[in-house]
Scaffold this motif. Structure first.
Motif, PDB file in Angstrom:
ATOM      1  N   VAL A   1      -7.974   2.904  -2.294  1.00 33.25           N
ATOM      2  CA  VAL A   1      -8.637   2.120  -1.635  1.00 33.25           C
ATOM      3  C   VAL A   1      -9.535   3.124  -0.904  1.00 33.25           C
ATOM      4  O   VAL A   1      -8.853   4.413  -0.509  1.00 33.25           O
ATOM      5  CB  VAL A   1      -7.826   1.689  -0.684  1.00 33.25           C
ATOM      6  CG1 VAL A   1      -8.588   0.929   0.774  1.00 33.25           C
ATOM      7  CG2 VAL A   1      -6.911   0.424  -1.252  1.00 33.25           C
TER       8      VAL A   1
ATOM      9  N   TYR B   1      -3.379   3.920  -1.779  1.00 34.85           N
ATOM     10  CA  TYR B   1      -3.706   2.893  -3.152  1.00 34.85           C
ATOM     11  C   TYR B   1      -2.824   1.634  -2.844  1.00 34.85           C
ATOM     12  O   TYR B   1      -1.821   1.470  -2.148  1.00 34.85           O
ATOM     13  CB  TYR B   1      -2.597   3.719  -4.230  1.00 34.85           C
ATOM     14  CG  TYR B   1      -3.504   4.897  -4.763  1.00 34.85           C
ATOM     15  CD1 TYR B   1      -4.275   4.533  -5.982  1.00 34.85           C
ATOM     16  CD2 TYR B   1      -3.312   6.168  -4.257  1.00 34.85           C
ATOM     17  CE1 TYR B   1      -4.808   5.783  -6.611  1.00 34.85           C
ATOM     18  CE2 TYR B   1      -3.814   7.037  -4.852  1.00 34.85           C
ATOM     19  CZ  TYR B   1      -4.556   7.069  -6.032  1.00 34.85           C
ATOM     20  OH  TYR B   1      -5.358   7.967  -6.774  1.00 34.85           O
ATOM     21  N   LEU B   2      -3.626   0.532  -3.475  1.00 37.66           N
ATOM     22  CA  LEU B   2      -3.147  -0.781  -3.620  1.00 37.66           C
ATOM     23  C   LEU B   2      -2.242  -0.735  -4.591  1.00 37.66           C
ATOM     24  O   LEU B   2      -2.640  -0.537  -5.714  1.00 37.66           O
ATOM     25  CB  LEU B   2      -4.126  -1.621  -3.329  1.00 37.66           C
ATOM     26  CG  LEU B   2      -3.764  -3.129  -3.640  1.00 37.66           C
ATOM     27  CD1 LEU B   2      -3.172  -3.637  -2.148  1.00 37.66           C
ATOM     28  CD2 LEU B   2      -4.909  -4.089  -3.776  1.00 37.66           C
TER      29      LEU B   2
ATOM     30  N   TYR C   1       1.065  -1.113  -0.066  1.00 37.10           N
ATOM     31  CA  TYR C   1       0.093  -0.172   0.047  1.00 37.10           C
ATOM     32  C   TYR C   1       0.747   1.312  -0.021  1.00 37.10           C
ATOM     33  O   TYR C   1       2.116   1.380   0.669  1.00 37.10           O
ATOM     34  CB  TYR C   1      -1.056   0.066   1.227  1.00 37.10           C
ATOM     35  CG  TYR C   1      -2.236  -0.771   1.382  1.00 37.10           C
ATOM     36  CD1 TYR C   1      -3.146  -0.548   0.323  1.00 37.10           C
ATOM     37  CD2 TYR C   1      -1.866  -2.195   1.567  1.00 37.10           C
ATOM     38  CE1 TYR C   1      -4.301  -1.455   0.499  1.00 37.10           C
ATOM     39  CE2 TYR C   1      -2.895  -3.034   1.575  1.00 37.10           C
ATOM     40  CZ  TYR C   1      -4.188  -2.593   0.984  1.00 37.10           C
ATOM     41  OH  TYR C   1      -5.123  -3.596   0.801  1.00 37.10           O
TER      42      TYR C   1
END
Length: 84
Positions: free
Chosen positions: A82, A71-72, A4
């Motif tokens: 996310v 963010y993934l 992440y």
């Protein structure tokens, strides 16, 4: 490798975020945000392992630090925001 990225509004905010996470026992790395997700201007992100997201968000809430975005990232280089 899946991880992440916690986007931060400045380098100082990224440093505070990483410090709060390290105090909670979560390994965190500060890096420049990829241009694809940073938008305009330069930005900084804090990188954490996939397994640490829930604990990281709890630690940041306790430290009164709010992530700009999360963010993934996948092994293929793609990013997915996310929603918190």
């Amino acid at each position: 490798m899946v991880y992440y990225l916690i986007l931060c509004r400045s380098l100082t905010y990224a440093q505070r975020t990483a410090t709060a996470l390290e105090r909670a026992g979560i390994t965190a790395y500060i890096l420049r945000s990829p241009k694809r997700i940073a938008g305009e201007g330069c930005g900084y992100s804090v990188k954490i392992a996939e397994r640490n997201l829930a604990a990281a968000l709890l630690a940041l809430r306790r430290a009164e630090l709010t992530p700009k975005q999360v963010y993934l990232t996948a092994g293929d280089g793609s990013y997915r925001e996310v929603l918190l």
